[in-house]
Design a protein around this motif. Structure first.
Motif, PDB file in Angstrom:
ATOM      1  N   LYS A   1      27.496 113.025  28.732  1.00 11.77           N
ATOM      2  CA  LYS A   1      28.767 112.340  28.509  1.00 11.77           C
ATOM      3  C   LYS A   1      28.578 111.062  27.697  1.00 11.77           C
ATOM      4  O   LYS A   1      29.537 110.543  27.111  1.00 11.77           O
ATOM      5  CB  LYS A   1      29.427 111.985  29.844  1.00 11.77           C
ATOM      6  CG  LYS A   1      29.612 113.175  30.795  1.00 11.77           C
ATOM      7  CD  LYS A   1      30.469 114.261  30.170  1.00 11.77           C
ATOM      8  CE  LYS A   1      30.648 115.433  31.139  1.00 11.77           C
ATOM      9  NZ  LYS A   1      31.350 116.578  30.499  1.00 11.77           N
ATOM     10  N   ASN A   2      27.344 110.555  27.697  1.00  9.34           N
ATOM     11  CA  ASN A   2      27.043 109.298  27.029  1.00  9.34           C
ATOM     12  C   ASN A   2      25.741 109.454  26.237  1.00  9.34           C
ATOM     13  O   ASN A   2      24.900 110.286  26.579  1.00  9.34           O
ATOM     14  CB  ASN A   2      26.892 108.163  28.047  1.00  9.34           C
ATOM     15  CG  ASN A   2      28.059 108.113  29.018  1.00  9.34           C
ATOM     16  OD1 ASN A   2      29.169 107.792  28.655  1.00  9.34           O
ATOM     17  ND2 ASN A   2      27.788 108.468  30.279  1.00  9.34           N
TER      18      ASN A   2
ATOM     19  N   ASN B   1      33.495 107.844  17.343  1.00  4.62           N
ATOM     20  CA  ASN B   1      34.428 106.784  17.741  1.00  4.62           C
ATOM     21  C   ASN B   1      35.889 107.185  17.543  1.00  4.62           C
ATOM     22  O   ASN B   1      36.781 106.590  18.156  1.00  4.62           O
ATOM     23  CB  ASN B   1      34.125 105.510  16.942  1.00  4.62           C
ATOM     24  CG  ASN B   1      34.823 104.284  17.501  1.00  4.62           C
ATOM     25  OD1 ASN B   1      34.749 103.999  18.687  1.00  4.62           O
ATOM     26  ND2 ASN B   1      35.512 103.555  16.640  1.00  4.62           N
TER      27      ASN B   1
ATOM     28  N   GLN C   1      36.987 110.302  18.213  1.00  8.63           N
ATOM     29  CA  GLN C   1      37.287 111.432  19.079  1.00  8.63           C
ATOM     30  C   GLN C   1      37.894 110.953  20.395  1.00  8.63           C
ATOM     31  O   GLN C   1      37.590 109.863  20.894  1.00  8.63           O
ATOM     32  CB  GLN C   1      36.023 112.251  19.346  1.00  8.63           C
ATOM     33  CG  GLN C   1      35.288 112.689  18.092  1.00  8.63           C
ATOM     34  CD  GLN C   1      36.191 113.368  17.074  1.00  8.63           C
ATOM     35  OE1 GLN C   1      36.870 114.348  17.395  1.00  8.63           O
ATOM     36  NE2 GLN C   1      36.192 112.861  15.847  1.00  8.63           N
ATOM     37  N   LYS C   2      38.720 111.793  20.971  1.00  4.76           N
ATOM     38  CA  LYS C   2      39.404 111.453  22.212  1.00  4.76           C
ATOM     39  C   LYS C   2      38.404 111.117  23.311  1.00  4.76           C
ATOM     40  O   LYS C   2      37.450 111.852  23.553  1.00  4.76           O
ATOM     41  CB  LYS C   2      40.288 112.621  22.658  1.00  4.76           C
ATOM     42  CG  LYS C   2      41.127 112.309  23.882  1.00  4.76           C
ATOM     43  CD  LYS C   2      42.044 113.473  24.235  1.00  4.76           C
ATOM     44  CE  LYS C   2      42.876 113.150  25.479  1.00  4.76           C
ATOM     45  NZ  LYS C   2      43.769 114.271  25.850  1.00  4.76           N
ATOM     46  N   GLY C   3      38.616 109.987  23.959  1.00  2.00           N
ATOM     47  CA  GLY C   3      37.750 109.539  25.034  1.00  2.00           C
ATOM     48  C   GLY C   3      36.624 108.647  24.588  1.00  2.00           C
ATOM     49  O   GLY C   3      35.946 108.024  25.416  1.00  2.00           O
ATOM     50  N   PHE C   4      36.400 108.577  23.271  1.00  2.00           N
ATOM     51  CA  PHE C   4      35.331 107.743  22.731  1.00  2.00           C
ATOM     52  C   PHE C   4      35.861 106.530  21.956  1.00  2.00           C
ATOM     53  O   PHE C   4      35.079 105.682  21.523  1.00  2.00           O
ATOM     54  CB  PHE C   4      34.428 108.562  21.798  1.00  2.00           C
ATOM     55  CG  PHE C   4      33.581 109.574  22.510  1.00  2.00           C
ATOM     56  CD1 PHE C   4      32.343 109.246  23.024  1.00  2.00           C
ATOM     57  CD2 PHE C   4      34.030 110.883  22.666  1.00  2.00           C
ATOM     58  CE1 PHE C   4      31.566 110.184  23.682  1.00  2.00           C
ATOM     59  CE2 PHE C   4      33.264 111.834  23.321  1.00  2.00           C
ATOM     60  CZ  PHE C   4      32.028 111.481  23.831  1.00  2.00           C
ATOM     61  N   GLU C   5      37.169 106.442  21.789  1.00  2.00           N
ATOM     62  CA  GLU C   5      37.748 105.366  20.979  1.00  2.00           C
ATOM     63  C   GLU C   5      37.397 104.003  21.576  1.00  2.00           C
ATOM     64  O   GLU C   5      37.637 103.737  22.750  1.00  2.00           O
ATOM     65  CB  GLU C   5      39.279 105.492  20.919  1.00  2.00           C
ATOM     66  CG  GLU C   5      39.767 106.852  20.422  1.00  2.00           C
ATOM     67  CD  GLU C   5      40.155 107.788  21.559  1.00  2.00           C
ATOM     68  OE1 GLU C   5      39.462 107.761  22.609  1.00  2.00           O
ATOM     69  OE2 GLU C   5      41.142 108.528  21.404  1.00  2.00           O
TER      70      GLU C   5
ATOM     71  N   LYS D   1      34.526 102.959  22.255  1.00  2.00           N
ATOM     72  CA  LYS D   1      33.414 103.089  23.199  1.00  2.00           C
ATOM     73  C   LYS D   1      32.082 103.320  22.488  1.00  2.00           C
ATOM     74  O   LYS D   1      31.133 103.831  23.093  1.00  2.00           O
ATOM     75  CB  LYS D   1      33.684 104.246  24.173  1.00  2.00           C
ATOM     76  CG  LYS D   1      34.852 104.002  25.125  1.00  2.00           C
ATOM     77  CD  LYS D   1      34.545 102.890  26.111  1.00  2.00           C
ATOM     78  CE  LYS D   1      35.655 102.721  27.133  1.00  2.00           C
ATOM     79  NZ  LYS D   1      35.323 101.644  28.112  1.00  2.00           N
TER      80      LYS D   1
ATOM     81  N   ARG E   1      30.182 104.437  25.694  1.00  2.00           N
ATOM     82  CA  ARG E   1      29.728 105.818  25.812  1.00  2.00           C
ATOM     83  C   ARG E   1      28.638 106.141  24.800  1.00  2.00           C
ATOM     84  O   ARG E   1      27.842 107.068  25.008  1.00  2.00           O
ATOM     85  CB  ARG E   1      30.906 106.780  25.671  1.00  2.00           C
ATOM     86  CG  ARG E   1      31.899 106.642  26.833  1.00  2.00           C
ATOM     87  CD  ARG E   1      32.854 107.791  26.889  1.00  2.00           C
ATOM     88  NE  ARG E   1      32.166 109.063  27.070  1.00  2.00           N
ATOM     89  CZ  ARG E   1      32.754 110.246  27.001  1.00  2.00           C
ATOM     90  NH1 ARG E   1      34.063 110.311  26.753  1.00  2.00           N
ATOM     91  NH2 ARG E   1      32.077 111.357  27.176  1.00  2.00           N
TER      92      ARG E   1
END
Length: 363
Positions: free
Chosen positions: A24-25, A142, A144-148, A150, A227
């Motif tokens: 995930k990270n 950066n 992509q959904k969930g990574f903005e 992060k 992430r």
């Protein structure tokens, strides 16, 4: 019935990029100009006994042992006591493995461009502060959904705002002596903004100490839980260019210790534990044909294309040294994306090297 069977088979034939990952990270660490020879052989007796090493007896006492396996474990204890047992290492030419850069220039900007864009662009033939036109994988992640918001980068070398094209990508890249601008930064991060201006400048007034880069990365990770974190060290390359083999070894071992501490912190944090992959690599190799050529790299330096990388994480089989085939650094960008279940598409239209599937399959 035949149509139904076909649909079911098609559904099962999920592409590698779409497969469910435990990762995930992602943490990427680079040791600028770190030779594969020391990674796999440990300290070099020819260089220890040469004009490039002061205090030879002290260096022998600290880094020498009878076998390459012993010497490399002394120099890189985290790589060989943890990553080699729980992950994978690539690029041991003594045992038949090969890892290389695909760009012909064999120095830093082209090397980092290749790692992060998956594209050995022949236009990237400079270390000057030109803006990189190529889309990079950190920029892609950066968005992509969930990574903005992060994805973060800290580097000792000051050139990464141009390599990662911060004006276009919008990535936060803290390089050289740039300080963290977050208004809500904790007291430790604010102190580092002040501290970095007062620590010794080993190289010049543009490239900061690797210790400070590490401390920024560690503290940012603690507070903000990114992430994707990129941490880039520089002092191994600086000491090699200076012809100081003792310091080259000292900084290599210190950086191995920084990575060990960061990994242990990650594995103790519920946000990161058992769902984080760590990739460690370099931007180029160094020469070996003549003794003096260890100091140098570039298009005319034999062996400077020879590199290495290591990976450890929940999706990577613990196969240790991977000794078959040749891997290229142009493949690392797509490998990073694939580990996160993504398929890196560069909308600038440039090619992207295929992912290194053995990182995921062990084969």
């Amino acid at each position: 019935m035949k149509k139904l069977a076909f649909v079911l088979l098609a559904a099962l034939a999920v592409s590698p990029a779409m497969a469910q990952r435990k990762t995930k990270n992602l943490i990427i660490v680079t040791l600028d100009g770190m030779r594969w020879q020391e990674v796999y052989r440990g300290a070099d007796s020819a260089l220890i006994n040469s004009k490039f090493t002061n205090d030879k007896e002290d260096v022998k006492k600290r880094y020498w042992a009878a076998t390459p396996q012993e010497r490399r474990a002394i120099l890189f204890p985290f790589l060989w006591n943890t990553v080699a047992k729980q992950g994978q290492l690539y690029g041991n030419r003594d045992a038949g493995g090969k890892d290389e850069i695909a760009n012909p220039y064999k120095f830093s900007y082209p090397g980092y461009n290749e790692i992060f864009t998956g594209f050995p662009d022949v236009r990237m033939n400079t270390n000057d502060p030109i803006v990189n036109p190529n889309m990079n994988v950190l920029e892609y992640i950066n968005k992509q959904k969930g990574f903005e918001g992060k994805v973060i980068a800290f580097s000792s070398w000051e050139r990464f705002p141009q390599i990662l094209n911060v004006n276009r990508s919008g990535l936060p890249v803290y390089s050289g002596y740039s300080g963290l601008k977050n208004a809500d930064a904790n007291a430790r991060l604010k102190y580092l903004n002040e501290l970095q201006q007062n620590v010794p400048h080993y190289v010049n007034d543009s490239t900061r100490s690797d210790f400070v880069t590490y401390e920024y990365s560690k503290e940012y990770l603690k507070q903000y839980k990114p992430r994707v974190l990129f941490m880039s060290f520089d002092e191994t390359d600086d000491m090699a260019h200076a012809g100081n083999y003792k310091s080259y070894l000292e900084f290599a071992k210190q950086e191995d210790g920084f990575i060990k501490n960061l990994w242990e912190m990650v594995q103790a944090d519920p946000f990161y534990k058992n769902n984080t992959t760590l990739i460690i690599t370099c931007d180029h190799g160094r020469g070996y044909a003549q003794l003096d050529s260890w100091r140098h790299h570039g298009s005319d330096v034999v062996g400077a294309e020879q590199t290495w990388f290591a990976v450890i994480g929940p999706d990577t089989a613990p196969t240790g040294e991977v000794l078959t085939g040749t891997t290229y650094h142009k493949q690392l960008a797509q490998t990073m994306a694939l580990l996160l279940g993504l398929d890196f598409k560069a909308n600038a239209g440039h090619e992207v090297g295929d992912a290194i599937k053995s990182v995921l399959t062990g084969k």
